[in-house]
Design a protein around this motif. Structure first.
Motif, PDB file in Angstrom:
ATOM      1  N   GLY A 158       0.821  -1.212   0.000  1.00  0.00           N
ATOM      2  CA  GLY A 158       0.000   0.000   0.000  1.00  0.00           C
ATOM      3  C   GLY A 158       0.850   1.255   0.000  1.00  0.00           C
ATOM      4  O   GLY A 158       0.559   2.220  -0.718  1.00  0.00           O
ATOM      5  N   LEU A 159       1.925   1.261   0.817  1.00  0.00           N
ATOM      6  CA  LEU A 159       2.804   2.428   0.863  1.00  0.00           C
ATOM      7  C   LEU A 159       3.503   2.639  -0.477  1.00  0.00           C
ATOM      8  O   LEU A 159       3.653   3.778  -0.940  1.00  0.00           O
ATOM      9  CB  LEU A 159       3.833   2.243   1.977  1.00  0.00           C
ATOM     10  CG  LEU A 159       4.845   3.378   2.164  1.00  0.00           C
ATOM     11  CD1 LEU A 159       4.123   4.678   2.503  1.00  0.00           C
ATOM     12  CD2 LEU A 159       5.849   3.021   3.257  1.00  0.00           C
ATOM     13  N   LEU A 216       2.371   1.828  -3.440  1.00  0.00           N
ATOM     14  CA  LEU A 216       1.403   2.374  -4.394  1.00  0.00           C
ATOM     15  C   LEU A 216       1.165   3.858  -4.142  1.00  0.00           C
ATOM     16  O   LEU A 216       1.029   4.650  -5.094  1.00  0.00           O
ATOM     17  CB  LEU A 216       0.076   1.596  -4.284  1.00  0.00           C
ATOM     18  CG  LEU A 216       0.122   0.137  -4.748  1.00  0.00           C
ATOM     19  CD1 LEU A 216      -1.223  -0.542  -4.498  1.00  0.00           C
ATOM     20  CD2 LEU A 216       0.484   0.048  -6.225  1.00  0.00           C
ATOM     21  N   VAL A 217       1.127   4.241  -2.876  1.00  0.00           N
ATOM     22  CA  VAL A 217       0.952   5.657  -2.547  1.00  0.00           C
ATOM     23  C   VAL A 217       2.138   6.470  -3.059  1.00  0.00           C
ATOM     24  O   VAL A 217       1.981   7.559  -3.632  1.00  0.00           O
ATOM     25  CB  VAL A 217       0.776   5.844  -1.031  1.00  0.00           C
ATOM     26  CG1 VAL A 217       0.846   7.324  -0.654  1.00  0.00           C
ATOM     27  CG2 VAL A 217      -0.553   5.254  -0.575  1.00  0.00           C
ATOM     28  N   ILE A 218       3.361   5.942  -2.874  1.00  0.00           N
ATOM     29  CA  ILE A 218       4.556   6.654  -3.321  1.00  0.00           C
ATOM     30  C   ILE A 218       4.568   6.792  -4.837  1.00  0.00           C
ATOM     31  O   ILE A 218       4.889   7.859  -5.388  1.00  0.00           O
ATOM     32  CB  ILE A 218       5.817   5.929  -2.832  1.00  0.00           C
ATOM     33  CG1 ILE A 218       5.915   6.018  -1.291  1.00  0.00           C
ATOM     34  CG2 ILE A 218       7.071   6.513  -3.466  1.00  0.00           C
ATOM     35  CD1 ILE A 218       7.042   5.208  -0.714  1.00  0.00           C
ATOM     36  N   ILE A 219       4.207   5.709  -5.541  1.00  0.00           N
ATOM     37  CA  ILE A 219       4.172   5.755  -7.008  1.00  0.00           C
ATOM     38  C   ILE A 219       3.178   6.808  -7.486  1.00  0.00           C
ATOM     39  O   ILE A 219       3.457   7.596  -8.402  1.00  0.00           O
ATOM     40  CB  ILE A 219       3.828   4.366  -7.582  1.00  0.00           C
ATOM     41  CG1 ILE A 219       4.970   3.375  -7.294  1.00  0.00           C
ATOM     42  CG2 ILE A 219       3.543   4.457  -9.078  1.00  0.00           C
ATOM     43  CD1 ILE A 219       4.644   1.949  -7.678  1.00  0.00           C
ATOM     44  N   TYR A 220       2.034   6.834  -6.851  1.00  0.00           N
ATOM     45  CA  TYR A 220       1.016   7.822  -7.234  1.00  0.00           C
ATOM     46  C   TYR A 220       1.520   9.239  -6.977  1.00  0.00           C
ATOM     47  O   TYR A 220       1.360  10.140  -7.830  1.00  0.00           O
ATOM     48  CB  TYR A 220      -0.270   7.564  -6.447  1.00  0.00           C
ATOM     49  CG  TYR A 220      -1.285   8.675  -6.582  1.00  0.00           C
ATOM     50  CD1 TYR A 220      -2.090   8.774  -7.710  1.00  0.00           C
ATOM     51  CD2 TYR A 220      -1.439   9.628  -5.572  1.00  0.00           C
ATOM     52  CE1 TYR A 220      -3.011   9.796  -7.839  1.00  0.00           C
ATOM     53  CE2 TYR A 220      -2.362  10.648  -5.686  1.00  0.00           C
ATOM     54  CZ  TYR A 220      -3.152  10.733  -6.821  1.00  0.00           C
ATOM     55  OH  TYR A 220      -4.062  11.747  -6.950  1.00  0.00           O
ATOM     56  N   LEU A 221       2.131   9.483  -5.819  1.00  0.00           N
ATOM     57  CA  LEU A 221       2.614  10.825  -5.486  1.00  0.00           C
ATOM     58  C   LEU A 221       3.699  11.280  -6.456  1.00  0.00           C
ATOM     59  O   LEU A 221       3.693  12.426  -6.924  1.00  0.00           O
ATOM     60  CB  LEU A 221       3.148  10.848  -4.051  1.00  0.00           C
ATOM     61  CG  LEU A 221       2.109  10.697  -2.929  1.00  0.00           C
ATOM     62  CD1 LEU A 221       2.795  10.588  -1.570  1.00  0.00           C
ATOM     63  CD2 LEU A 221       1.139  11.874  -2.933  1.00  0.00           C
ATOM     64  N   VAL A 222       4.625  10.386  -6.767  1.00  0.00           N
ATOM     65  CA  VAL A 222       5.722  10.758  -7.670  1.00  0.00           C
ATOM     66  C   VAL A 222       5.190  11.017  -9.080  1.00  0.00           C
ATOM     67  O   VAL A 222       5.610  11.968  -9.761  1.00  0.00           O
ATOM     68  CB  VAL A 222       6.803   9.662  -7.682  1.00  0.00           C
ATOM     69  CG1 VAL A 222       7.841   9.938  -8.755  1.00  0.00           C
ATOM     70  CG2 VAL A 222       7.460   9.556  -6.313  1.00  0.00           C
ATOM     71  N   ALA A 223       4.279  10.165  -9.546  1.00  0.00           N
ATOM     72  CA  ALA A 223       3.769  10.303 -10.905  1.00  0.00           C
ATOM     73  C   ALA A 223       2.903  11.547 -11.061  1.00  0.00           C
ATOM     74  O   ALA A 223       2.926  12.201 -12.128  1.00  0.00           O
ATOM     75  CB  ALA A 223       2.968   9.058 -11.294  1.00  0.00           C
ATOM     76  N   TYR A 224       2.160  11.905 -10.038  1.00  0.00           N
ATOM     77  CA  TYR A 224       1.209  13.006 -10.189  1.00  0.00           C
ATOM     78  C   TYR A 224       1.742  14.319  -9.649  1.00  0.00           C
ATOM     79  O   TYR A 224       1.503  15.386 -10.236  1.00  0.00           O
ATOM     80  CB  TYR A 224      -0.089  12.638  -9.455  1.00  0.00           C
ATOM     81  CG  TYR A 224      -1.235  13.565  -9.770  1.00  0.00           C
ATOM     82  CD1 TYR A 224      -1.896  13.494 -10.998  1.00  0.00           C
ATOM     83  CD2 TYR A 224      -1.666  14.514  -8.845  1.00  0.00           C
ATOM     84  CE1 TYR A 224      -2.945  14.342 -11.291  1.00  0.00           C
ATOM     85  CE2 TYR A 224      -2.725  15.368  -9.131  1.00  0.00           C
ATOM     86  CZ  TYR A 224      -3.361  15.280 -10.353  1.00  0.00           C
ATOM     87  OH  TYR A 224      -4.396  16.123 -10.652  1.00  0.00           O
ATOM     88  N   TYR A 225       2.492  14.255  -8.514  1.00  0.00           N
ATOM     89  CA  TYR A 225       2.950  15.497  -7.886  1.00  0.00           C
ATOM     90  C   TYR A 225       4.446  15.761  -8.064  1.00  0.00           C
ATOM     91  O   TYR A 225       4.927  16.819  -7.680  1.00  0.00           O
ATOM     92  CB  TYR A 225       2.615  15.472  -6.383  1.00  0.00           C
ATOM     93  CG  TYR A 225       1.152  15.586  -6.110  1.00  0.00           C
ATOM     94  CD1 TYR A 225       0.491  16.784  -6.289  1.00  0.00           C
ATOM     95  CD2 TYR A 225       0.414  14.483  -5.688  1.00  0.00           C
ATOM     96  CE1 TYR A 225      -0.867  16.899  -6.049  1.00  0.00           C
ATOM     97  CE2 TYR A 225      -0.938  14.579  -5.439  1.00  0.00           C
ATOM     98  CZ  TYR A 225      -1.581  15.788  -5.617  1.00  0.00           C
ATOM     99  OH  TYR A 225      -2.923  15.895  -5.386  1.00  0.00           O
ATOM    100  N   CYS A 233      -2.980  -2.916  11.925  1.00  0.00           N
ATOM    101  CA  CYS A 233      -3.911  -2.538  10.841  1.00  0.00           C
ATOM    102  C   CYS A 233      -4.293  -1.069  10.951  1.00  0.00           C
ATOM    103  O   CYS A 233      -4.404  -0.368   9.938  1.00  0.00           O
ATOM    104  CB  CYS A 233      -5.159  -3.415  10.904  1.00  0.00           C
ATOM    105  SG  CYS A 233      -4.867  -5.160  10.537  1.00  0.00           S
ATOM    106  N   GLY A 234      -4.492  -0.588  12.187  1.00  0.00           N
ATOM    107  CA  GLY A 234      -4.803   0.828  12.368  1.00  0.00           C
ATOM    108  C   GLY A 234      -3.690   1.724  11.885  1.00  0.00           C
ATOM    109  O   GLY A 234      -3.938   2.778  11.278  1.00  0.00           O
ATOM    110  N   ALA A 235      -2.443   1.318  12.133  1.00  0.00           N
ATOM    111  CA  ALA A 235      -1.302   2.111  11.656  1.00  0.00           C
ATOM    112  C   ALA A 235      -1.228   2.114  10.134  1.00  0.00           C
ATOM    113  O   ALA A 235      -0.863   3.123   9.511  1.00  0.00           O
ATOM    114  CB  ALA A 235      -0.013   1.570  12.259  1.00  0.00           C
ATOM    115  N   ALA A 246      -3.724   4.411   8.700  1.00  0.00           N
ATOM    116  CA  ALA A 246      -3.328   5.809   8.912  1.00  0.00           C
ATOM    117  C   ALA A 246      -2.477   6.344   7.776  1.00  0.00           C
ATOM    118  O   ALA A 246      -2.407   7.564   7.577  1.00  0.00           O
ATOM    119  CB  ALA A 246      -2.567   5.937  10.228  1.00  0.00           C
ATOM    120  N   ILE A 247      -1.803   5.465   7.027  1.00  0.00           N
ATOM    121  CA  ILE A 247      -1.008   5.936   5.886  1.00  0.00           C
ATOM    122  C   ILE A 247      -1.900   6.658   4.891  1.00  0.00           C
ATOM    123  O   ILE A 247      -1.569   7.746   4.387  1.00  0.00           O
ATOM    124  CB  ILE A 247      -0.288   4.746   5.212  1.00  0.00           C
ATOM    125  CG1 ILE A 247       0.712   4.103   6.189  1.00  0.00           C
ATOM    126  CG2 ILE A 247       0.420   5.210   3.941  1.00  0.00           C
ATOM    127  CD1 ILE A 247       1.369   2.858   5.634  1.00  0.00           C
TER     128      ILE A 247
END
Length: 578
Positions: free
Chosen positions: A392-393, A395-404, A443-445, A448-449
Motif C-alpha cells: 500500500g505504501l 502504491l501511494v509513493i508511485i502515485y505521489l511521484v507520478a502526479y505530484y 492494521c490501524g497504523a 493511517a497511511i
C-alpha cells in the motif's frame, strides 16, 4: 496605498517556519532519547504477536440460584478474574465478558498457563479471620500488636434488635460498622468457651505472644502501599493453612494486618445482599445470612472478639488474600445473620454483597475452550500484514511521484516524520500505560497511511488551484492553506470521532485498532500543521519550485494557469485612475 500594502504583506505573514521545523526535530530527538533512556527500543507486543494462552469460560448457575447469570454478576466475576491474573505478575492480560454468559481471558507468554487456568476457573477463597494486629500499609521496623493500637478501620459490631450499641463507638471514615440484623436479642458480650479449631485463640498478652516470630518478621517487612507488596502478601496467604496466622493487606493498600486462623469459611455464608436502609438512616448496608453451622461459628467468633480490646475485636473479611472489610465487634452476634454498614455507596455495597453471597465469584465457570497462540503464528500474521502495508505504501509513493513529482518529496518527508513519531510514542506507551501492539493495532497504523496522505493531497490541490488562478507560488502557499486547513481538520475530526466511539463501545483487540487509529489521526494534524506547512513555506522560496520547474509539480503551463502578469498590470492603472 494602505490597502495594497496589506495585500502584499499577507502572503509573507507566515511566521518563522524554520523555528517550527527545529521544534519538531527537537521533539523527535527527545522521543528517541526517551527510548534509549528507558531501554525500550521496540513496542510491547500483544498476545497475538508474542504468543500466550486464551481461555473461554462459560458461566453456570449455582445450585439453588437459577437466575445468577446476569450482567452484574458477570462483571463482578470478570473484575475478580482480572485481579487474579494480575496477581500472577501478568503485565498484559485481557479479561472481558462476551455475550451474556462467557468470559474471555487472554494471558500473554511468560505466564504459567496451568496456574492461570486454576486461578480463573475456580471459586476464590473467602474467609473471616480475626485481626491480631494492624498497622499502616507502609513498611514498619517491627510489628506493634498492642491492643490499644488500631488501624483506620474502626468498624463496630453490635447485637440484635434487643441490644443497643455502645455510644462511643462509631465507624471510621474508611471502615464499616457491623450493626444489628438479628431476629433475636443478642447475648451478653462475654466470651464463650469453644474448642472448635476454626475459632481463633485469644492472645494471652497484648504483646502478641501467639504470633510466631516468622510472621512478625513478615509483617514488619510487608509494604502494602505498593502493588508488588500486595501481590506478595496474596501469594503468602495462598500458601498458608487455614489454621495458621497470616499477613494480609487491605485491598486499597492503606492497612496491613496479622490475621488469626480462619473462623468462618466463605462457604458458610448462605446469602448476602445490598439493601438501602431508610428506617434507621444508615444508607446502603449489606445483610448477611449464614448457614446453620456458619451461624454457630460466627456467634462463637464474635463472642470471643467482643471481649477483646481494639484492634483484636475486629474480624477481617479476606478475599483472595486481601482484606475487603474489617468490622469491629462489640457483642456476640447470634441468630445466623448480621448487617454491615457505614459509608457504602450502592456500587460498593452490591460488590461486597456479591463477594459474600457467592464466595467471591458470583458464578461457577467451566473452560469451554483453551487456545495456545504461538509467537510463530503471530509472526506469520504480522509478516503478512507488513507486506500488505508495504504494498500500500509503495502504491501511494508511485502515485505521489507520478502526479505530484517534486511535491512528492514533501509528502514522503512528512510520512517519515509521522512514522518516527508513531513508532517512538507507541514504544514509550508500552512501559508507560501498558499499551501492547497487536495485529488490529498494526492494521490501524496501516490505515493511517492513507489518512495522512489524504491530508497532503488536500493541501497540494489547494496550492495548485491558486496557481491555476494566476498567482505565483509564495502567495498560493499562503492563500491555499486556510481552505486546506479547514478540510483537513474536518476530515481528521471525523476519523478521530469514529476511533473514539469504537474504542469506547468495543473491548479487547478491537480497542487496539481504535487506539492506534486515533493516535495516528492526532499525529496527522501535528505533522501537517507543524511540518508540512512550514516546509512548503520554505520550499516556496526556492527557485526550483517558485519558478514552476516542470519536475516541481507546480508548473503553471502544465496546470493550465492563466498568465499572471497580464492580470496584474491592470491593477495599478485602475488605482491611478481612481
Amino acid at each position: 496605498m494602505a490597502a495594497p500594502k496589506k495585500g502584499r504583506r499577507a502572503p509573507t505573514s507566515q511566521g518563522h517556519p524554520g523555528r517550527t521545523l527545529i521544534l519538531v526535530l527537537i521533539a523527535m530527538a527527545a522521543l528517541v532519547g526517551g527510548m534509549f533512556y528507558s531501554g525500550t527500543m521496540t513496542p510491547r507486543l500483544g498476545i497475538d504477536l508474542a504468543g500466550g494462552t486464551s481461555f473461554t469460560l462459560a458461566a453456570q448457575n449455582q445450585p439453588g440460584k437459577p437466575n445468577a447469570i446476569n450482567e452484574t454478576n458477570m462483571n463482578t466475576a470478570a473484575g475478580i478474574m482480572e485481579r487474579r491474573v494480575n496477581g500472577l505478575g501478568v503485565s498484559e492480560s485481557e479479561v472481558q465478558t462476551q455475550g451474556s454468559n462467557h468470559i474471555i481471558v487472554n494471558i500473554p507468554k511468560g505466564t504459567d498457563a496451568k496456574q492461570a487456568r486454576q486461578q480463573v476457573g475456580t471459586t476464590a477463597q473467602l474467609a473471616f479471620r480475626p485481626v491480631l494486629t494492624t498497622a499502616a500499609g507502609a513498611k514498619t521496623p517491627e510489628p506493634k500488636p498492642s491492643p490499644s493500637a488500631s488501624g483506620k478501620g474502626g468498624e463496630k459490631a453490635t447485637g440484635g434488635k434487643g441490644s443497643s450499641p455502645t455510644p462511643s463507638a462509631s465507624a471510621s471514615t474508611q471502615g464499616r460498622a457491623v450493626t444489628d440484623a438479628l431476629k433475636k436479642p443478642a447475648a451478653s458480650p462475654s466470651a464463650s468457651a469453644s474448642d472448635k479449631p476454626s475459632v481463633p485463640p485469644t492472645p494471652p498478652a497484648p504483646g502478641g505472644a501467639d504470633v510466631p516470630p516468622a510472621v512478625q518478621k513478615q509483617f514488619a517487612a510487608l509494604d502494602c502501599s505498593t502493588k508488588a507488596g500486595r501481590a506478595q502478601a496474596g501469594e503468602q496467604a495462598a500458601g498458608t493453612k487455614p489454621t495458621d496466622p497470616v499477613v494480609a493487606c487491605k485491598d486499597d493498600g492503606s492497612q496491613k494486618y496479622v490475621l488469626g486462623p480462619v473462623g468462618v469459611e466463605g462457604t458458610d455464608v448462605k446469602d448476602a445482599k445490598a439493601v438501602f436502609d431508610s428506617q434507621q438512616g444508615q444508607g446502603w448496608i449489606v445483610q448477611m445470612d449464614f448457614t446453620s453451622d456458619g451461624g454457630k461459628k460466627f456467634a462463637d467468633v464474635t463472642g470471643k472478639l467482643a471481649a477483646k480490646a481494639q484492634p483484636q475485636n475486629q474480624f477481617a473479611i479476606v478475599l483472595d488474600g486481601a482484606v475487603v472489610s474489617d468490622p469491629r465487634v462489640s457483642e456476640r452476634l447470634n441468630g445466623g445473620n448480621a448487617t454491615i454498614s457505614g459509608g457504602f455507596t450502592q456500587q460498593s455495597a452490591e460488590d461486597l454483597g456479591n463477594m459474600l453471597s457467592y464466595g467471591a465469584l458470583p458464578l461457577s465457570f467451566k473452560i469451554d475452550d483453551e487456545t495456545t497462540v504461538t509467537a510463530a503464528l503471530g509472526g506469520e500474521q504480522l509478516h503478512a500484514g507488513l507486506i500488505a502495508g508495504a504494498i500500500g505504501l509503495a502504491l501511494v509513493i508511485i502515485y505521489l511521484v507520478a502526479y505530484y513529482r517534486g511535491l512528492a518529496l514533501v509528502a514522503l518527508a512528512s510520512l517519515g516524520v509521522s512514522a518516527v513519531l508513531t513508532y517512538t510514542i507507541m514504544t514509550l506507551l508500552g512501559p508507560g500505560i501498558g499499551f501492547a501492539l497487536n495485529l488490529p493495532a498494526v492494521c490501524g497504523a496501516i490505515v493511517a497511511i492513507g489518512i495522512t496522505a489524504d491530508s497532503f493531497i488536500v493541501y497540494f490541490e489547494r496550492i495548485r488551484d491558486e496557481i491555476r488562478e494566476g498567482r505565483t507560488l509564495r502567495p498560493a502557499v499562503e492563500r491555499g492553506w486556510p481552505r486546506a486547513r479547514r478540510t483537513i481538520l474536518v476530515s481528521d475530526f471525523v476519523s478521530f470521532l469514529a476511533a473514539a466511539v469504537l474504542f469506547i463501545v468495543t473491548v479487547g483487540k478491537v480497542q487496539g485498532f481504535a487506539f492506534t487509529l486515533g493516535l495516528t489521526t492526532l499525529l496527522d494534524v501535528v505533522v501537517v500543521f507543524l511540518f508540512t506547512k512550514p516546509l512548503m513555506t520554505l520550499l516556496a522560496r526556492r527557485k526550483f519550485f517558485s519558478e514552476g520547474h516542470p519536475w516541481s509539480g507546480l508548473d503553471p503551463k502544465r496546470l493550465g494557469a492563466k498568465p499572471p502578469l497580464r492580470r496584474r498590470r491592470t491593477a495599478p492603472n485602475q488605482t491611478k485612475e481612481a
